[in-house]
Design an enzyme around this catalytic site. Structure first.
Site, PDB file in Angstrom:
ATOM      1  N   CYS A  64     110.247  38.508  48.781  1.00 10.85           N
ATOM      2  CA  CYS A  64     110.882  37.183  48.834  1.00 10.85           C
ATOM      3  C   CYS A  64     109.823  36.068  48.788  1.00 10.85           C
ATOM      4  CB  CYS A  64     111.783  37.095  50.064  1.00 10.85           C
ATOM      5  SG  CYS A  64     112.962  35.727  49.966  1.00 10.85           S
ATOM      6  N   HIS A 123     115.174  42.133  50.307  1.00 11.04           N
ATOM      7  CA  HIS A 123     114.489  42.415  51.577  1.00 11.04           C
ATOM      8  C   HIS A 123     114.750  43.854  52.037  1.00 11.04           C
ATOM      9  CE1 HIS A 123     113.253  38.345  52.952  1.00 11.04           C
ATOM     10  NE2 HIS A 123     114.248  37.933  52.195  1.00 11.04           N
ATOM     11  N   GLU A 182     113.316  45.466  54.353  1.00 12.94           N
ATOM     12  CA  GLU A 182     113.223  45.570  55.818  1.00 12.94           C
ATOM     13  C   GLU A 182     114.523  45.165  56.505  1.00 12.94           C
ATOM     14  OE1 GLU A 182     112.026  43.181  54.035  1.00 12.94           O
ATOM     15  OE2 GLU A 182     112.231  41.257  55.057  1.00 12.94           O
TER      16      GLU A 182
END
Lengths: 234, 82
Positions: A91, A207, A209
């Protein structure tokens, strides 16, 4: 080498906000806590993977990633990459990598002018040799969330042809159960992630994560990260 | 001396912000408005008395940080140069 021997460094800028999430995600997969490295540091301890996390470094002032891309630590990250070290930017991290020229192109304002925050389908592409794509199945799309205002990947047509020809497109947006338009931001040729010309640096908007457990609503982020980490230790 | 840097998007680069402004102006009755492009202006106060040297330094600042030459063009204006 085993996963627990893998040395991961996560760079922290003022305004980073996914640094800790990424630390927890990597530790979940490797049982080893990554080092968090402040952007003012001028050097980097030896690392097998450097991660530039998501967030809003320097408040997105001037251009997203522009000021972070010139932080003292980035000279060390550039040296690491020049030695063939692996770097992953997520990002805002992707935006920072484009600002340093470590990956081609640039990320501009979403075509719809709206901050886009939702799950997207992600199609792994056939690429040049890279630890970030080596373990992925071409036919198996991933579902991973995005959350950005400037994720509209842009490069001129010649550059797009060149990176496609080189196998530097790692991911494209794809239809998913999550619904919504396939391309969430107007990105050229649906590009969601790109590799450097040697395959050792990856920038991607989604993302991983944030897709680490069923409680997150999905585990495809964990799947992707684990395959990357496994490729780095093999 | 002051230097004024104007940064604009290169031709062919989509400007969603400009497009939204164009639509709003049209809605407000300014139907003559077509394409709109948004740029930015950066005013720099610099400790330098030689305009040629100033221009050279500011050009380097533009290449290094102030503009992203993949998508942006820049121009430098030095009011005291005349």
């Amino acid at each position: 080498m085993t996963l627990s021997a893998l040395r991961v460094a996560i760079i922290v800028f003022p305004g980073s906000n996914c640094d800790r999430d990424m630390m927890v995600a990597i530790e979940q997969l490797t049982s080893r806590r990554p080092a968090l490295v402040w952007h003012k540091e001028a050097s980097l301890d030896a690392a097998d993977l450097v991660i530039i996390p998501g967030g809003f470094s320097f408040g997105d002032y001037l251009r997203c990633g522009a000021l972070a891309g010139r932080s003292p630590i980035m000279n060390a990250v550039l040296d690491h990459a020049a030695r063939g070290g692996a770097v992953m930017g997520i990002c805002n991290g992707f935006q920072i990598l484009t600002e340093t020229g470590m990956v081609p192109g640039v990320l501009i304002r979403n075509a719809g002018l709206k901050f886009s925050c939702r799950n997207v389908g992600l199609r792994p592409c056939e690429t040049l040799a890279s630890p970030f794509t080596a373990g992925l199945d071409l036919g198996e799309d991933l579902t991973i969330p995005i959350a950005h205002n400037e994720g509209n990947y842009f490069a001129d047509a010649d550059e797009l042809d060149r990176i496609e020809g080189n196998g530097q497109v790692a991911f494209r947006y794809a239809a998913s159960d999550a619904g919504g338009p396939v391309n969430p931001n107007g990105a050229s040729r649906d590009i969601a992630g790109v590799l450097s010309s040697n395959g050792r640096v990856l920038g991607m908007m989604p993302h991983p994560e944030r897709a680490m457990s069923k409680l997150h609503g999905g585990t495809d982020g964990a799947k992707f990260l684990l395959k990357s980490l496994e490729a780095l230790v093999s | 001396m002051q230097a004024i840097v104007n940064i604009s998007l290169k031709e062919g680069v989509l400007d969603p912000q400009g497009r939204a402004i164009s639509h709003s102006l049209n809605d407000l009755g300014f139907s003559e408005v077509g394409d709109v492009r948004v740029g930015k202006q950066i005013l720099l106060e610099i400790d330098e008395t030689d305009p040629a040297r100033l221009r050279q330094r500011v050009a380097r600042m533009c290449e290094t940080l102030l503009s992203n030459t993949v998508i942006e063009d820049y121009s430098i204006d030095i009011p005291d140069e005349q």
